[in-house]
Design an enzyme around this catalytic site. Structure first.
Site, PDB file in Angstrom:
ATOM      1  N   LEU A 368       0.733  -1.253  -0.199  1.00  0.00           N
ATOM      2  CA  LEU A 368       0.073  -0.127  -0.159  1.00  0.00           C
ATOM      3  C   LEU A 368       0.833   1.180   0.032  1.00  0.00           C
ATOM      4  O   LEU A 368       0.385   2.230  -0.459  1.00  0.00           O
ATOM      5  CB  LEU A 368      -0.966  -0.072   1.256  1.00  0.00           C
ATOM      6  CG  LEU A 368      -1.904  -1.111   1.308  1.00  0.00           C
ATOM      7  CD1 LEU A 368      -2.503  -1.003   2.700  1.00  0.00           C
ATOM      8  CD2 LEU A 368      -2.857  -0.982   0.175  1.00  0.00           C
ATOM      9  N   GLY A 369       2.126   1.273   0.485  1.00  0.00           N
ATOM     10  CA  GLY A 369       3.090   2.240   0.642  1.00  0.00           C
ATOM     11  C   GLY A 369       3.977   2.185   1.840  1.00  0.00           C
ATOM     12  O   GLY A 369       3.790   1.446   2.538  1.00  0.00           O
ATOM     13  N   LYS A 370       4.985   3.212   1.594  1.00  0.00           N
ATOM     14  CA  LYS A 370       6.148   3.259   2.800  1.00  0.00           C
ATOM     15  C   LYS A 370       5.794   4.272   3.225  1.00  0.00           C
ATOM     16  O   LYS A 370       5.625   5.653   2.743  1.00  0.00           O
ATOM     17  CB  LYS A 370       7.174   3.001   1.962  1.00  0.00           C
ATOM     18  CG  LYS A 370       7.735   1.838   1.285  1.00  0.00           C
ATOM     19  CD  LYS A 370       9.252   1.550   0.870  1.00  0.00           C
ATOM     20  CE  LYS A 370       9.596   0.280   0.479  1.00  0.00           C
ATOM     21  NZ  LYS A 370      11.008   0.155   0.033  1.00  0.00           N
ATOM     22  N   ASP A 491       2.065  11.656  14.843  1.00  0.00           N
ATOM     23  CA  ASP A 491       2.240  11.955  13.369  1.00  0.00           C
ATOM     24  C   ASP A 491       1.077  12.080  12.562  1.00  0.00           C
ATOM     25  O   ASP A 491       0.741  11.469  11.624  1.00  0.00           O
ATOM     26  CB  ASP A 491       2.893  10.675  12.853  1.00  0.00           C
ATOM     27  CG  ASP A 491       3.708  10.728  11.404  1.00  0.00           C
ATOM     28  OD1 ASP A 491       4.066  11.988  11.129  1.00  0.00           O
ATOM     29  OD2 ASP A 491       3.683   9.807  10.645  1.00  0.00           O
TER      30      ASP A 491
END
Length: 670
Positions: A368-370, A491
């Protein structure tokens, strides 16, 4: 004539206000009488002495109000007795928690309590059948009837409670089959310690085994497989199959294995000598021994090959199902757990649909992503269940085993409709995995910035405002969930605001910043509060700043760290750019051009802009708390949020039944 008309309108308005005031006063008086009647029958120990006619009922112990109506009644562990029939007149009630008392009798008809969201009646002496009126409470999110004396069957109409997150029925006397409760949002489920029978429905089969135990006649996954003993005499597998066969008449069925050859031959065995019989037995034994050794050799050789092939995957694998309802491996058996922890173990939080680590390793995966904390994957298990797995192998470098597990215990307790809840985690020396629900509709970042070509469908204002409100509720819940620890997200950014199947915003990756290397934090400069530049630790106020930047991103459609100044061609952070534009009285230039097509929303956009600018104040002390931010956004939307089961008392989440007991868990480094 004009003066007369004005006077009449003014008089009519005054009468309407007076009538409304009278109605509210009457409703408040009715609620007061209801509570006093309940006190007379239930409070035998005098714990409710503050309930009297001389004080406002909204100030009584355990009572909360909204517009002079009782909306919340929390009376736990004060030895209340008797029935709760009188409480059915509290028609504005949203939260009712009476757990750990000695209340008894059947549950009365609760169908009048149409606003009820949270119902906790556990650990009492209630009896009778399952209260069917509960199935009409369509706003209900959490239902706990555990540890009582209820009996009878569970109505299949429970599926009408489409928002249900919690269903606790353990330790009662319920019987019959468990209905097919197919509720997509159900997270916390338990029916152990009853008299259920039959097969567990497929819709519930992936919950842990512990939630079904102590039901002797219950079978099916995750318990033992059901064995179907057919009463049909034509079915195979019965010892008397010959009797059942329509090809055999009853008189032709043999009574013994040898009688089919005739009665005379049955006596021939007696003529066989003893020596011959022993020889036959020895021969059979030798042949069987030889075959057994041969098979053992073949299977053992294959097993050794497989073991060597998969040793890295299977070594030390252990699945732990937490109780109480969360993992306690860091508190007991330290030596044993240290040994297991070095090899690796997987811990599931109660209410999570279980699967084996092997299932996860075999699942088809899609990256899905980093992000700053590792790589996220979508995993589709063999049963079709979809989960999101975050691999923290490279990101988590500073956390020891004990610190990591303590933080996971805290994060695993947080349950809210606007959070992506932690379902399980895996900890080993070389691998750390977090398992979440998969959110199919992507992130806010992609909705705002992805595919800005001509065929793109822009994100409309109503959806943006809904996402902002949902993200605010999720962050406020994190901040209020444990006052002693003052949890932070650490975050907040648009890639960490995901959308579920219903389009509701869910905040993800909360509480992981304490494990991140310092260079990871630097990558989120566009959202970072000014006070963090000199290396200070994250606080709730710095979360508020990041959320303010997120609101500006929603309003402007611009990435926080990619804002061009227009004259010099350089880049400036988003809050400074917005402040400069507003200072020059070009407020309309701030907003995303894609929003300009919508009419009559400028006032709402300006209102949200003011909230964002308050959140991004340079001085941390000047920023509002997230609970107040939620209220301000909901005011813009035009009322309270019915979508959140924990909207009541968002600033006092520790005292809210939305949370399990002892939300803070053990101590943790924050």
């Amino acid at each position: 004539m004009a003066k007369s008309s004005f006077f009449n309108k003014h008089l009519l308005l005054s009468l309407l206000i007076l009538l409304q005031s009278c109605l509210l006063s009457s409703s408040s008086s009715t609620d007061s009488e209801t509570l006093l009647n309940f006190k007379l029958t239930a409070d035998s120990t005098g714990k409710l002495n503050s309930w009297n006619t001389t004080t406002n009922p909204c100030q009584w112990t355990g009572v909360s109000c909204n517009r002079n109506r009782v909306t919340r009644l929390v009376l736990e562990d004060i030895n209340l007795t008797g029935s709760i029939s009188s409480l059915t007149s509290l028609t504005s009630l949203r939260v009712l928690s009476l757990k750990h008392n000695n209340l008894s009798g059947p549950i009365p008809n609760l169908s009048n309590l149409t606003a009820l969201k949270l119902l906790f009646l556990s650990n009492n002496q209630f009896s009778g059948n399952f209260p069917t009126s509960i199935t009409s409470l369509t706003r209900l999110y959490r239902l706990d009837l555990s540890f009582n004396n209820f009996s009878g069957q569970i109505p299949p109409d429970l599926t009408d409670l489409t928002h249900l997150l919690t269903l606790r029925l353990e330790s009662n006397r319920f019987s019959g089959q468990i209905p097919n409760i197919n509720l997509s949002d159900l997270q916390d489920f338990n029916v152990s310690g009853n008299n259920f029978n039959g097969q567990i429905p497929n819709s519930l089969s992936q919950f842990p085994e512990s939630v079904f135990t102590q039901n002797p006649s219950l079978c099916g996954a995750p318990l033992l497989k059901c064995t179907k003993l057919s009463s049909d005499p034509t079915k195979p597998g019965r010892p008397d199959e010959a009797k059942a066969s329509p090809l055999n008449k009853p008189e032709t069925v043999p009574s013994s294995p040898t009688s089919i050859h005739g009665g005379d031959k049955s006596n021939n065995t007696s003529r066989i000598s003893t020596i011959s019989l022993i020889a036959i037995i020895l021969g059979d034994f030798i042949i069987l021994s030889f075959v057994s050794l041969l098979l053992y050799y073949c299977f053992w050789r294959q097993y050794a090959v497989n073991k060597k092939k998969h040793s890295k995957i299977l070594e030390g694998e252990k699945i732990v199902y937490s109780s109480n309802p969360y993992p306690t491996s860091t508190q007991n058996n330290n030596n044993q757990n240290q040994q297991v922890g070095d090899k690796g173990k997987m811990v599931f939080f109660e209410g999570t649909r279980r699967f084996e680590l092997e299932d996860l390793l075999r699942a088809s995966a899609e990256m899905l992503g980093k992000g700053g904390f590792g790589t996220a994957y979508k995993a589709v298990l063999e049963d079709g269940n979809e989960v999101a797995v975050k691999r923290l192998k490279d990101a988590v470098t500073v956390a020891g085993k004990k610190e990591f597990e303590q933080q996971m215990e805290v994060l695993g307790r947080l349950r809210h409709t606007n959070l992506v809840s932690l379902k399980a985690y895996y900890f080993a020396r070389e691998e750390k995995l977090l398992v979440y629900d998969y959110m199919p509709n992507g992130s806010l970042f992609w909705l705002l910035h992805g595919n800005r070509g001509p065929g793109r469908t822009p994100l409309d204002w109503t959806t943006r405002l809904k996402i902002a409100a949902g993200a605010a509720r999720g962050l406020a819940f994190i901040h209020g969930s444990c006052k002693t620890l003052k949890l932070t997200h650490g975050d907040i950014k648009s890639t960490n605001v995901l959308l579920d199947r219903s389009g509701n915003a869910r905040v993800s990756d909360f509480g992981l910043s304490i494990f991140a290397p310092s260079q990871t934090v630097a990558k989120s400069n566009g959202y970072r509060a000014p006070e963090l530049i000199d290396g200070r630790k994250h606080t709730q106020k710095s979360d508020v700043y990041s959320f303010g930047v997120l609101l500006l991103e929603i309003l402007t459609g611009k990435c926080p760290n990619m804002v061009e100044t227009g004259h010099s061609g350089g880049a400036v952070d988003l809050p400074r750019w917005v402040q400069s534009v507003v200072r020059e009285e070009w407020t309309a230039e701030v907003f995303d051009l894609e929003l300009m097509r919508y009419k009559d929303i400028e006032e709402e956009m300006v209102g949200l802009l003011q909230i964002a600018m308050a959140c991004t104040a340079v001085a941390a002390d000047h920023r509002p708390k997230m609970g107040h931010v939620v209220k301000l956004i909901e005011d813009i939307r035009g009322g309270g949020s019915e979508a959140s089961p924990c909207n009541d008392g968002i600033n006092s989440a520790v005292d809210s039944p939305c949370l399990s007991e002892d939300t803070c868990g053990g101590t943790t480094s924050q």
